[in-house]
Design a protein around this motif. Structure first.
Motif, mmCIF file in Angstrom:
data_model
loop_
_atom_site.group_PDB
_atom_site.id
_atom_site.type_symbol
_atom_site.label_atom_id
_atom_site.label_comp_id
_atom_site.label_asym_id
_atom_site.label_seq_id
_atom_site.Cartn_x
_atom_site.Cartn_y
_atom_site.Cartn_z
ATOM 1 N N ALA A 22 37.256 -59.022 21.902
ATOM 2 C CA ALA A 22 38.605 -58.630 22.310
ATOM 3 C C ALA A 22 38.603 -57.505 23.348
ATOM 4 C CB ALA A 22 39.432 -58.207 21.090
ATOM 5 N N THR A 23 37.481 -56.783 23.460
ATOM 6 C CA THR A 23 37.386 -55.714 24.467
ATOM 7 C C THR A 23 36.048 -55.880 25.188
ATOM 8 O OG1 THR A 23 38.554 -54.314 22.862
ATOM 9 C CG2 THR A 23 37.731 -53.219 24.827
ATOM 10 N N LYS A 28 39.933 -52.990 20.626
ATOM 11 C CA LYS A 28 40.515 -54.082 19.841
ATOM 12 C C LYS A 28 39.385 -54.978 19.368
ATOM 13 C CE LYS A 28 45.106 -54.030 21.806
ATOM 14 N NZ LYS A 28 45.643 -53.222 20.691
ATOM 15 N N ALA A 46 38.509 -58.743 17.667
ATOM 16 C CA ALA A 46 38.988 -60.067 17.252
ATOM 17 C C ALA A 46 38.230 -60.464 15.990
ATOM 18 C CB ALA A 46 38.749 -61.078 18.358
ATOM 19 N N THR A 47 38.958 -60.638 14.905
ATOM 20 C CA THR A 47 38.275 -60.964 13.653
ATOM 21 C C THR A 47 38.225 -62.480 13.482
ATOM 22 O OG1 THR A 47 40.331 -60.822 12.419
ATOM 23 C CG2 THR A 47 39.024 -58.795 12.632
ATOM 24 N N THR A 52 44.541 -50.229 12.580
ATOM 25 C CA THR A 52 45.739 -51.019 12.874
ATOM 26 C C THR A 52 46.959 -50.484 12.120
ATOM 27 O OG1 THR A 52 44.280 -52.905 13.050
ATOM 28 C CG2 THR A 52 46.636 -53.366 12.989
ATOM 29 N N ASP A 99 39.079 -49.539 10.953
ATOM 30 C CA ASP A 99 40.311 -50.276 11.249
ATOM 31 C C ASP A 99 41.481 -49.288 11.264
ATOM 32 O OD1 ASP A 99 42.400 -51.970 11.487
ATOM 33 O OD2 ASP A 99 41.854 -53.282 9.819
ATOM 34 N N GLN A 134 42.845 -62.697 13.833
ATOM 35 C CA GLN A 134 43.660 -61.518 14.142
ATOM 36 C C GLN A 134 42.970 -60.653 15.186
ATOM 37 O OE1 GLN A 134 45.083 -59.237 10.771
ATOM 38 N NE2 GLN A 134 44.441 -60.890 9.399
ATOM 39 N N VAL A 135 43.777 -59.787 15.789
ATOM 40 C CA VAL A 135 43.197 -58.754 16.644
ATOM 41 C C VAL A 135 43.576 -57.418 16.030
ATOM 42 C CG1 VAL A 135 43.209 -57.698 18.928
ATOM 43 C CG2 VAL A 135 43.275 -60.179 18.714
ATOM 44 N N ARG A 136 42.543 -56.659 15.639
ATOM 45 C CA ARG A 136 42.801 -55.385 14.963
ATOM 46 C C ARG A 136 42.511 -54.230 15.914
ATOM 47 N NH1 ARG A 136 45.023 -56.634 10.211
ATOM 48 N NH2 ARG A 136 44.371 -54.625 9.340
ATOM 49 N N ASP A 137 43.275 -53.114 15.729
ATOM 50 C CA ASP A 137 42.948 -51.893 16.470
ATOM 51 C C ASP A 137 41.897 -51.134 15.678
ATOM 52 O OD1 ASP A 137 44.809 -51.802 18.773
ATOM 53 O OD2 ASP A 137 46.301 -51.990 17.166
#
Lengths: 448, 228
Positions: A136-137, A160, A162-163, A195, A193, A167-170
């Motif tokens: 994701a990053t 970020k 991507a799981t 998020t 995490d 989902q995309v978690r912060d």
């Protein structure tokens, strides 16, 4: 020496990992963020200690990755031999190297929290090249490599993730590198995490903004007379100038030069009225708080338009001193105006309620060191009663007959949100002094 | 647009033959530069001289006005409010007619101003004719006040020429007393009273008893009693 994890918990029964314990032990001899002395001691206590340490890591609530970065290390050695020193520039030219690194740097072990974070079915889903951590990053991989190449011990970045469950978690992504000349198979990655935390913070910010907006609308209501007067002045000038130009035009020999001059003033005053209305409108509007570099003196200028009439009507003199030059502060123009208006209204009310002999407000903008701008408002009112000094900023605290007690609470909430501070003291010569301090800044804060 | 001139310059405000010192001057005190400039332009468009001041202090520092005229005052001015100024003026012996101009005239304020002798109490924005009418009234009132003050000054000068006895006789005549009553009160003959009376008429330059009494009554009470 190979080690195989086997725990009775069925949820994690599949976790497999190979680890060189000698390597672990060596790594543990150098200070490392992830280990405290107790853990090191435990490890030194032999096999039973090692097991306990592994269990501790396995059950620690922070998602944790053991990474074998020897592949990257070899590439780095070669680059150094070739005389590469600016790795960032080199990777810009050779982005493929980053892609290769994503595949040759391997996750060797993970803990339960990591499995949970990624929503993985089995731990083995995570025991593979690190590429998935950068899904994701993607551009973060390069920065991780640069920090590694430069010999830093840690690298931390908000990113970020991507799981596996889509989902995309912060997260806060932290890498701890071993120091050369150690082997490079004990790089640790922790991923926290955040998020929920960010969501809660965003919610709080929204609530704060809503609250500030509600207070602003209520404040505008109280200032209606003052605002009406401000708009009325240019209207008066417009009416008179327009009628006078009609008179010049109605003469037997119309005086066009005079009419033109007066009509230009009509236009200028119409613009002035419009500016006032725009200011009121932006005060009344609900908007996402902005973070812009602002000149606090300008913010004060604008705020004064809202209270000037009140000051005049109550015979209060405003003395103003601005330090120059002023560094910019970062914030929301309207919210900071709101703070200034609130503080001034508060002072006006204090002076009026006490029917003070001296009727004066001193407004000072100053520079506090290199990193803060301060605004102080000193009135000739009765000051704040000693026991009340600690609670004037509490919501619904008021000593006034008609106040709601939200003005100063809002000021505090806005200033805190801006990373600043607000305080009140009683001046030795009498009256209250409200002091706001705001951090100096140029750039917008990252908006989340 | 209406092609007819909508407004004639008020007669008494443009005395072409009068010296500059007798030309009316309207002084405007308003803290808003755009407003005071607009008002001055309006007055000048009908031939009335105007001077503008940003505050009552600025205006007071400009010194007393020797020219006839009136004041246009914004009540909500910083420094000293218009109403305070009106009070101050009334006591200072420079009772210039005042036209109040305000953004929000509340009733108590208006009543107070009018009781204290304001010409008018107008709300901003003000229509041109409304303001010019008020200015005309203000200037006329000032001219009348000045004429009256001049008459009093002249009568006082004449009064100074009377002997104490003549002044006594004048006071008695003004009270409507008959010659024989005056003679009895003062313990003198009626012939002597008649003699004093004709001297008083001559010295006061009065052609009738009515005129003599009006001149006497125009002089403020405290000045009548003063001995030369």
């Amino acid at each position: 020496m190979a080690w195989r994890l086997s725990v009775p918990d069925p949820a994690t029964a599949e976790v497999r990992g190979d680890l060189d314990l000698d390597q672990m032990a060596r790594a543990s001899e150098v200070p490392d963020d992830h280990r405290d002395e107790a853990v090191t001691e435990t490890m030194g206590a032999g096999r039973a200690g090692e097991d306990r340490f592994r269990m501790l890591i396995h059950h620690t609530p922070t998602p944790l990755w053991y990474v074998d970065a020897r592949g990257a290390g070899e590439v780095f050695e070669r680059l150094r031999a070739e005389g590469v020193t600016d790795i960032a520039a080199y990777l810009d030219v050779h982005p493929e190297l980053v892609e290769i690194a994503k595949d040759i740097v391997l996750v060797t072990e993970i803990n339960r929290a990591a499995v949970a974070l990624f929503g993985a079915d089995t731990a083995t889903d995570l025991i593979r090249p690190v590429r998935y951590l950068f899904a994701a990053t993607p551009e973060m991989a390069k920065r991780v490599m640069v920090a590694h190449f430069e010999g830093r011990r840690n690298y931390v970045e908000q990113a970020k993730m991507a799981t596996f469950d889509g989902q995309v978690r912060d997260v806060v992504f932290s890498v701890t590198y071993p120091a050369p000349p150690e082997h490079l198979d004990t790089t640790f990655i922790t991923i926290e995490d955040i998020t929920e935390r960010l969501r809660t913070e965003a919610q709080l910010r929204r609530l704060q903004a809503d609250f500030a907006h509600a207070a602003r609308v209520s404040m505008l209501g109280e200032l209606a007379t003052s605002i009406a007067h401000e708009v009325n002045q240019p209207l008066a000038a417009i009416v008179t100038n327009a009628e006078t130009s009609l008179r010049w035009l109605a003469r037997e020999e119309p005086n066009l030069a005079k009419a033109r001059e007066l009509i230009a003033r009509v236009a200028a005053n119409a613009q002035r009225a419009n500016d006032i209305i725009q200011r009121v409108r932006s005060m009344a509007a609900k908007h996402e708080p902005e973070r812009l570099a602002l000149d606090l003196a300008e913010v004060v200028d604008e705020a004064l338009h809202f209270v000037r009439h009140d000051l005049d009507a109550r015979g209060i003199t405003l003395l103003r001193v601005d330090a120059e030059p002023l560094p910019p502060v970062v914030g929301d123009r309207v919210q900071l105006q709101q703070v200034v208006v609130n503080l001034l209204v508060n002072s006006i009310q204090a002076i009026t309620q006490a029917d003070a002999q001296a009727r004066r407000i001193e407004l000072k903008i100053d520079v506090d060191g290199a990193d803060a701008v301060t605004l102080s408002v000193h009135d000739t009112g009765p000051g704040v009663a000693e026991p009340d000094l600690d609670c004037v900023f509490d919501g619904f605290f008021t000593t006034k007959d008609t106040g709601m007690g939200i003005g100063l609470a809002i000021c505090q909430s806005i200033i805190t949100e801006h990373g600043g501070e607000i305080s009140v003291t009683n001046h030795p010569a009498g009256g209250a002094v409200f002091r706001v301090s705001l951090p100096v800044g140029e750039d917008s804060l990252p908006d989340s | 647009m209406d092609q007819e001139p909508r407004h004639q310059s008020p007669g008494p405000t443009t005395p072409t033959d009068a010296s500059l010192a007798e030309r009316p001057l309207v002084r405007i005190v308003d803290d808003d530069p755009d407003v005071r400039m607009a008002l001055a332009e309006l007055l000048e468009s009908v031939g009335i001289d105007a001077a503008t001041f940003a505050s009552t202090r600025e205006w007071l520092e400009s010194g007393p006005a020797h020219r006839p005229g009136c004041l246009i005052l914004d009540v909500r001015m910083p420094g000293s409010s218009g109403l305070d100024l009106q009070y101050h003026l009334a006591r200072s012996g420079d009772p210039k007619p005042i036209i109040f101009l305000t953004g929000h005239g509340d009733i108590p304020m208006t009543v107070q101003a009018m009781k204290a002798g304001a010409v008018d109490f107008l709300t901003k924005p003000v229509r041109d004719q409304t303001l010019l009418d008020a200015v005309a009234v203000g200037i006329e009132r000032d001219l009348a006040q000045r004429a009256n003050a001049n008459a009093v000054r002249r009568h006082l000068d004449l009064l100074a020429a009377l002997t104490p006895r003549e002044r006594q006789v004048l006071a008695e005549v003004a009270r409507g007393r008959l010659n024989k009553q005056i003679a009895f009160d003062l313990g003198i003959s009626q012939i002597t009273v008649k003699l004093h009376r004709s001297n008083v008429m001559r010295k006061m330059q009065a052609s009738s008893v009515g005129e003599l009494i009006r001149a006497w009554e125009a002089i403020p009470q405290d000045l009548r009693e003063r001995r030369p």
